[in-house]
Design a protein around this motif. Structure first.
Motif, PDB file in Angstrom:
ATOM      1  N   VAL A  24      59.261  41.077 -32.327  1.00  0.00           N
ATOM      2  CA  VAL A  24      59.765  39.736 -32.029  1.00  0.00           C
ATOM      3  C   VAL A  24      58.643  38.712 -32.018  1.00  0.00           C
ATOM      4  O   VAL A  24      58.797  37.595 -32.516  1.00  0.00           O
ATOM      5  CB  VAL A  24      60.512  39.749 -30.673  1.00  0.00           C
ATOM      6  CG1 VAL A  24      60.827  38.323 -30.220  1.00  0.00           C
ATOM      7  CG2 VAL A  24      61.798  40.556 -30.787  1.00  0.00           C
ATOM      8  N   PHE A  25      57.498  39.085 -31.452  1.00  0.00           N
ATOM      9  CA  PHE A  25      56.382  38.145 -31.326  1.00  0.00           C
ATOM     10  C   PHE A  25      55.225  38.471 -32.273  1.00  0.00           C
ATOM     11  O   PHE A  25      54.089  38.086 -32.026  1.00  0.00           O
ATOM     12  CB  PHE A  25      55.879  38.113 -29.880  1.00  0.00           C
ATOM     13  CG  PHE A  25      56.883  37.545 -28.920  1.00  0.00           C
ATOM     14  CD1 PHE A  25      57.073  36.168 -28.838  1.00  0.00           C
ATOM     15  CD2 PHE A  25      57.648  38.371 -28.111  1.00  0.00           C
ATOM     16  CE1 PHE A  25      58.006  35.630 -27.971  1.00  0.00           C
ATOM     17  CE2 PHE A  25      58.587  37.842 -27.233  1.00  0.00           C
ATOM     18  CZ  PHE A  25      58.762  36.468 -27.168  1.00  0.00           C
ATOM     19  N   GLU A  26      55.526  39.177 -33.347  1.00  0.00           N
ATOM     20  CA  GLU A  26      54.493  39.496 -34.342  1.00  0.00           C
ATOM     21  C   GLU A  26      54.025  38.211 -35.040  1.00  0.00           C
ATOM     22  O   GLU A  26      54.834  37.379 -35.450  1.00  0.00           O
ATOM     23  CB  GLU A  26      55.057  40.474 -35.374  1.00  0.00           C
ATOM     24  CG  GLU A  26      54.031  40.919 -36.403  1.00  0.00           C
ATOM     25  CD  GLU A  26      54.615  41.897 -37.402  1.00  0.00           C
ATOM     26  OE1 GLU A  26      53.870  42.368 -38.272  1.00  0.00           O
ATOM     27  OE2 GLU A  26      55.830  42.190 -37.302  1.00  0.00           O
ATOM     28  N   LEU A  27      52.719  38.066 -35.158  1.00  0.00           N
ATOM     29  CA  LEU A  27      52.132  36.853 -35.727  1.00  0.00           C
ATOM     30  C   LEU A  27      51.709  37.087 -37.169  1.00  0.00           C
ATOM     31  O   LEU A  27      51.173  38.141 -37.516  1.00  0.00           O
ATOM     32  CB  LEU A  27      50.917  36.408 -34.905  1.00  0.00           C
ATOM     33  CG  LEU A  27      51.168  36.150 -33.410  1.00  0.00           C
ATOM     34  CD1 LEU A  27      49.871  35.734 -32.730  1.00  0.00           C
ATOM     35  CD2 LEU A  27      52.238  35.089 -33.206  1.00  0.00           C
ATOM     36  N   ASN A  28      51.964  36.092 -37.993  1.00  0.00           N
ATOM     37  CA  ASN A  28      51.534  36.115 -39.389  1.00  0.00           C
ATOM     38  C   ASN A  28      50.493  35.013 -39.578  1.00  0.00           C
ATOM     39  O   ASN A  28      50.854  33.838 -39.722  1.00  0.00           O
ATOM     40  CB  ASN A  28      52.726  35.900 -40.315  1.00  0.00           C
ATOM     41  CG  ASN A  28      52.308  35.778 -41.772  1.00  0.00           C
ATOM     42  OD1 ASN A  28      51.250  36.264 -42.171  1.00  0.00           O
ATOM     43  ND2 ASN A  28      53.129  35.109 -42.572  1.00  0.00           N
ATOM     44  N   PRO A  29      49.194  35.354 -39.549  1.00  0.00           N
ATOM     45  CA  PRO A  29      48.154  34.311 -39.611  1.00  0.00           C
ATOM     46  C   PRO A  29      48.288  33.397 -40.826  1.00  0.00           C
ATOM     47  O   PRO A  29      47.965  32.205 -40.746  1.00  0.00           O
ATOM     48  CB  PRO A  29      46.851  35.124 -39.662  1.00  0.00           C
ATOM     49  CG  PRO A  29      47.202  36.448 -39.054  1.00  0.00           C
ATOM     50  CD  PRO A  29      48.632  36.698 -39.440  1.00  0.00           C
TER      51      PRO A  29
END
Length: 384
Positions: A24-29
């Motif tokens: 849910v809170f995975e970040l894609n730089p």
């Protein structure tokens, strides 16, 4: 034995929860884009100052969404190509704005019928390419927002809102984006430019209106019409958040739908809490006069800054994007009635219901598709 199995099962359960939260809170730089966000803020400040000057902030959201969605619909390329496509998008959006605000105070049956028709046409737009399908979804989303705002103005906030002024605000926002692209085109010595939001699909190749495509469009339309009937037929307070959440949650696969629904709900919770906290702390119950005026103008700027952050992090993390957008929109919507703090709870509740309906519909659609695919062929009918 029971306690041992319980101790073994608990880490497994906790591991699943942690795994879901990480998704849910995975970040894609690569999805972080601050220049695009600053551009949006610079452009959105123009309608904000205009409506400050004329004293009609109830039209601000139409103008802001006109700017934002015109930027999202911008296909890139030469200025003539871009301007013509954005102009067509703006004209269709203006028609939907007129329809949404025009019938917003009417009987809920008309709202259900209009929502079904608009959603069905938007779904069938996939036949003209993925890019046009995404553009149609933007218009579909704006129509539901316009319906909700009009219904809220008529039945809850008791704010006088003129339909054609809302249409003008939307068109003005879209025209402002065309003006910005023209200025930037001149600065860049009339060279072609890529589409501003490179992450959106650009495929315009046409495809056949197959049976699965038509079924998916029809299922989306029925589901959205059903949530509109619940929201407006039952006169739910801020119920229009339900069809918005349903539409966003309905993705081609069940896994996508579930993930987006959870992210949407998490963002709504964070955004509602942030908006309620800002309104509660900055606008005391008995505040009035010049100080109240200054606080409200400051909160409108805060709302635009939150929307700017949403533009920056849209493809960085969808849950945080939903939080920023929800907080910004809620502040703008709630400023006319800042003491109604229970409204945030209703919005979260209806978001949860709408997201759940969207996931359930996609689950049923998946089961139906599997059953259709595995059904034995029917025997040929013998001639009489």
């Amino acid at each position: 034995m029971a306690s041992a199995s319980g101790r073994e099962g608990q880490p497994v359960h906790e591991g699943k929860v942690v795994n879901w939260l990480s998704k849910v809170f995975e970040l894609n730089p690569a999805g972080l884009n601050w220049p695009r966000a600053v551009l949006f803020l610079d452009v959105a400040l123009v309608p904000l100052v205009v409506f400050w000057a004329i004293g009609h902030e109830e039209y601000l959201l139409s103008a802001v969404f006109g700017v934002l969605f015109a930027g999202l619909a911008d296909p890139g390329g030469g200025f003539g190509y871009r301007a013509s496509h954005i102009a067509v998008f703006a004209l269709i959006g203006a028609g939907l704005t007129a329809l949404g605000f025009g019938i917003g105070g009417d009987a809920w049956g008309w709202l259900v019928l209009a929502a079904f028709a608009v959603t069905l046409v938007a779904g069938l737009a996939a036949a003209f390419g993925v890019r046009r399908f995404v553009t149609a979804l933007l218009l579909n989303l704006w129509f539901i927002i316009a319906l909700g705002l009009a219904f809220s103005f008529h039945h809850h906030a008791r704010i006088t809102s003129y339909t054609w002024a809302q249409v003008l605000a939307w068109a003005g926002g879209s025209a402002l984006w065309i003006a910005v692209t023209f200025i930037w085109w001149l600065i860049r010595r009339r060279e072609d430019r890529p589409q501003p939001v490179a992450e959106l699909p650009g495929d315009t190749s046409r495809r056949k209106l197959t049976r699965p495509l038509i079924m998916f469009a029809a299922i989306r339309a029925v589901a959205l019409a059903g949530t509109v009937a619940l929201a407006f037929g039952l006169n739910l307070s801020h119920g229009y958040w339900m069809p918005i959440a349903t539409m966003i949650a309905m993705k081609p696969s069940l896994e996508q739908s579930t993930l987006v629904a959870v992210q949407r709900l998490a963002g709504a919770l964070i955004g509602a809490a942030a908006a309620a906290l800002l309104l509660l702390l900055l606008i005391p119950a008995n505040e009035h006069g010049l100080r109240l005026f200054a606080i409200e103008r400051g909160l409108e700027v805060v709302a635009l800054v939150l929307l700017m952050h949403g533009a920056a992090i849209r493809f960085w993390n969808y849950a945080l994007y939903c939080a920023a957008i929800a907080a910004g929109v809620l502040i703008l919507v709630d400023l006319p009635q800042p003491s109604n703090y229970g409204a945030e709870g209703y919005r979260v509740l209806w978001t949860l219901c709408g997201a759940g309906i969207g996931v359930l519909v996609m689950l049923l659609a998946g089961l139906l598709a599997k059953r259709t695919a595995t059904a034995p062929p029917q025997p040929a009918t013998q001639p009489a």
